[in-house]
Design a protein around this motif. Structure first.
Motif, PDB file in Angstrom:
ATOM      1  N   GLU A  93       0.852  -1.176   0.000  1.00  0.00           N
ATOM      2  CA  GLU A  93       0.000   0.000   0.000  1.00  0.00           C
ATOM      3  C   GLU A  93       0.890   1.228   0.000  1.00  0.00           C
ATOM      4  N   ALA A  94       0.307   2.388  -0.251  1.00  0.00           N
ATOM      5  CA  ALA A  94       1.089   3.623  -0.210  1.00  0.00           C
ATOM      6  C   ALA A  94       1.473   3.920   1.233  1.00  0.00           C
ATOM      7  N   PRO A  95       2.734   4.248   1.508  1.00  0.00           N
ATOM      8  CA  PRO A  95       3.133   4.574   2.878  1.00  0.00           C
ATOM      9  C   PRO A  95       2.368   5.779   3.409  1.00  0.00           C
ATOM     10  N   ARG A  96       2.169   5.794   4.707  1.00  0.00           N
ATOM     11  CA  ARG A  96       1.500   6.933   5.344  1.00  0.00           C
ATOM     12  C   ARG A  96       2.469   8.102   5.425  1.00  0.00           C
ATOM     13  N   GLY A  97       1.991   9.299   5.017  1.00  0.00           N
ATOM     14  CA  GLY A  97       2.826  10.487   5.083  1.00  0.00           C
ATOM     15  C   GLY A  97       3.899  10.480   4.016  1.00  0.00           C
ATOM     16  N   ASN A  98       4.782  11.469   4.064  1.00  0.00           N
ATOM     17  CA  ASN A  98       5.819  11.613   3.051  1.00  0.00           C
ATOM     18  C   ASN A  98       7.220  11.371   3.587  1.00  0.00           C
ATOM     19  N   SER A  99       7.337  11.044   4.861  1.00  0.00           N
ATOM     20  CA  SER A  99       8.660  10.824   5.431  1.00  0.00           C
ATOM     21  C   SER A  99       9.255   9.518   4.935  1.00  0.00           C
ATOM     22  N   LEU A 100      10.548   9.543   4.631  1.00  0.00           N
ATOM     23  CA  LEU A 100      11.256   8.333   4.241  1.00  0.00           C
ATOM     24  C   LEU A 100      11.974   7.693   5.425  1.00  0.00           C
ATOM     25  N   ILE A 101      11.760   8.218   6.587  1.00  0.00           N
ATOM     26  CA  ILE A 101      12.396   7.663   7.783  1.00  0.00           C
ATOM     27  C   ILE A 101      11.348   6.863   8.544  1.00  0.00           C
ATOM     28  N   GLY A 102      11.382   5.562   8.401  1.00  0.00           N
ATOM     29  CA  GLY A 102      10.398   4.717   9.061  1.00  0.00           C
ATOM     30  C   GLY A 102      10.669   4.584  10.544  1.00  0.00           C
ATOM     31  N   ARG A 103       9.613   4.536  11.341  1.00  0.00           N
ATOM     32  CA  ARG A 103       9.754   4.464  12.798  1.00  0.00           C
ATOM     33  C   ARG A 103       9.532   3.053  13.348  1.00  0.00           C
ATOM     34  N   ASN A 104       9.132   2.115  12.487  1.00  0.00           N
ATOM     35  CA  ASN A 104       8.979   0.730  12.917  1.00  0.00           C
ATOM     36  C   ASN A 104       9.302  -0.165  11.728  1.00  0.00           C
ATOM     37  N   THR A 105       9.429  -1.451  12.002  1.00  0.00           N
ATOM     38  CA  THR A 105       9.864  -2.387  10.966  1.00  0.00           C
ATOM     39  C   THR A 105       8.929  -2.405   9.768  1.00  0.00           C
ATOM     40  N   GLU A 106       7.621  -2.455  10.022  1.00  0.00           N
ATOM     41  CA  GLU A 106       6.660  -2.532   8.916  1.00  0.00           C
ATOM     42  C   GLU A 106       6.735  -1.293   8.037  1.00  0.00           C
ATOM     43  N   GLN A 134       9.276   0.733   7.665  1.00  0.00           N
ATOM     44  CA  GLN A 134      10.552   0.743   6.959  1.00  0.00           C
ATOM     45  C   GLN A 134      10.522  -0.180   5.743  1.00  0.00           C
ATOM     46  N   MET A 135       9.888  -1.342   5.898  1.00  0.00           N
ATOM     47  CA  MET A 135       9.758  -2.253   4.756  1.00  0.00           C
ATOM     48  C   MET A 135       8.907  -1.627   3.662  1.00  0.00           C
ATOM     49  N   LEU A 136       7.779  -1.042   4.056  1.00  0.00           N
ATOM     50  CA  LEU A 136       6.858  -0.466   3.076  1.00  0.00           C
ATOM     51  C   LEU A 136       7.511   0.695   2.335  1.00  0.00           C
ATOM     52  N   ILE A 137       8.214   1.542   3.073  1.00  0.00           N
ATOM     53  CA  ILE A 137       8.924   2.663   2.441  1.00  0.00           C
ATOM     54  C   ILE A 137       9.963   2.140   1.455  1.00  0.00           C
ATOM     55  N   GLY A 138      10.722   1.139   1.873  1.00  0.00           N
ATOM     56  CA  GLY A 138      11.762   0.618   0.991  1.00  0.00           C
ATOM     57  C   GLY A 138      11.213   0.018  -0.279  1.00  0.00           C
ATOM     58  N   VAL A 139      10.154  -0.786  -0.137  1.00  0.00           N
ATOM     59  CA  VAL A 139       9.592  -1.443  -1.309  1.00  0.00           C
ATOM     60  C   VAL A 139       8.844  -0.444  -2.192  1.00  0.00           C
ATOM     61  N   TYR A 140       7.960   0.360  -1.580  1.00  0.00           N
ATOM     62  CA  TYR A 140       7.106   1.256  -2.365  1.00  0.00           C
ATOM     63  C   TYR A 140       7.913   2.385  -3.010  1.00  0.00           C
ATOM     64  N   TRP A 141       8.617   3.180  -2.182  1.00  0.00           N
ATOM     65  CA  TRP A 141       9.354   4.311  -2.741  1.00  0.00           C
ATOM     66  C   TRP A 141      10.551   3.847  -3.571  1.00  0.00           C
ATOM     67  N   GLY A 142      11.108   2.692  -3.205  1.00  0.00           N
ATOM     68  CA  GLY A 142      12.162   2.139  -4.051  1.00  0.00           C
ATOM     69  C   GLY A 142      11.638   1.800  -5.435  1.00  0.00           C
ATOM     70  N   TYR A 143      10.403   1.286  -5.501  1.00  0.00           N
ATOM     71  CA  TYR A 143       9.806   0.948  -6.784  1.00  0.00           C
ATOM     72  C   TYR A 143       9.492   2.207  -7.591  1.00  0.00           C
ATOM     73  N   VAL A 144       8.977   3.238  -6.912  1.00  0.00           N
ATOM     74  CA  VAL A 144       8.716   4.506  -7.599  1.00  0.00           C
ATOM     75  C   VAL A 144      10.011   5.073  -8.177  1.00  0.00           C
ATOM     76  N   ALA A 145      11.078   5.042  -7.377  1.00  0.00           N
ATOM     77  CA  ALA A 145      12.367   5.565  -7.853  1.00  0.00           C
ATOM     78  C   ALA A 145      12.876   4.770  -9.050  1.00  0.00           C
TER      79      ALA A 145
END
Length: 259
Positions: free
Chosen positions: A175-188, A190-201
């Motif tokens: 799913e789309a990560p909540r908010g626009n921060s790329l600094i994840g505060r928990n494991t889930e 951080q995984m979502l940011i890495g997969v989702y924003w990594g894919y967008v990049a």
């Protein structure tokens, strides 16, 4: 009416066309072992819900990237609809555009069908992104010729590899990560940011490089189940077209009828 069948590695999509309009569509998990009778039990009930029956279907066309599913779908057409299905890329439904790659017959039927529909609908130079089990990038020039493309792991495959090859990472839904921060505060997160924003990049980088190599303005057309998810957070798509593959099948069927 036309029954169009798009067989992917994950799902099989059936669509009922009246002219060029889709009147109904249904999806079932891909299983090469599924028999014609099993398809029929499922499909005929869905047709009945729409007030239709086998007699309403007078044409059938199939695109498949799963060779083992081919025979049972052909039997479905013959046994339950009294039809010999067309297969995309063969016979009267053969491709009528140049495929300018080293082994043209190695091009997946779904990618070729997407090229047919994209050129018919959007014109000009095109980059077609299809979010399936794999994510494919296909380049179609302004004349309709298929020039080649890119195959990348689908986002769900990437996530599965991450989870299956680590001891402590949990399984999460895309799913789309909540908010626009790329600094994840928990494991889930951080995984979502890495997969989702990594894919967008990845997509934005590859599109920029493809456009530079093409050397002319190129529209980007996205299709597949996850296209809308990414469309919310990137500006790279000029169009999102969920039915691109199915419409390509309808175009091929119409050309076969006219031949």
């Amino acid at each position: 009416m036309l029954l169009a069948v798009d067989v992917g590695n994950t799902n099989v999509v059936f669509a009922l066309f009246e002219g060029r309009e889709i009147r109904a569509r249904w999806r079932i998990a891909t299983d090469p072992r599924r028999t014609a009778d099993e398809y029929a039990v499922w499909l005929l009930q869905l047709l009945a819900i729409e007030g239709r029956g086998p007699g309403d279907v007078d044409r059938m066309i199939i695109s498949t990237v799963v060779p083992r599913a081919r025979h049972n779908l052909a039997v479905l057409g013959q046994k339950y609809f009294g039809l010999t299905p067309l297969f995309a890329g063969e016979g009267a439904a053969d491709w009528d555009f140049p495929i300018e790659v080293e082994a043209p017959r190695s091009l997946g039927a779904d990618r070729a069908v997407n090229a047919v529909a994209a050129h018919a609908k959007y014109f000009g130079d095109l980059i077609v992104i299809d979010f399936g089990t794999a994510t494919t990038f296909d380049v179609v020039d302004f004349k309709g010729a298929y020039k080649g493309g890119i195959i990348a792991p689908g986002i769900n495959l990437s996530l599965d590899a991450l989870v299956n090859n680590t001891a402590k990472l949990p399984r999460i839904a895309i799913e789309a990560p909540r908010g626009n921060s790329l600094i994840g505060r928990n494991t889930e997160d951080q995984m979502l940011i890495g997969v989702y924003w990594g894919y967008v990049a990845m997509m934005e980088g590859l599109i920029a490089r493809l456009r530079a190599e093409i050397g002319r303005p190129a529209k980007v057309v996205a299709t597949g189940g996850l296209a809308l998810l990414f469309d919310k957070h990137t500006e790279i798509f000029d169009a999102v077209d969920a039915d691109l593959t199915l419409e390509g099948l309808a175009i091929l069927a119409a050309k076969a009828d006219a031949a």
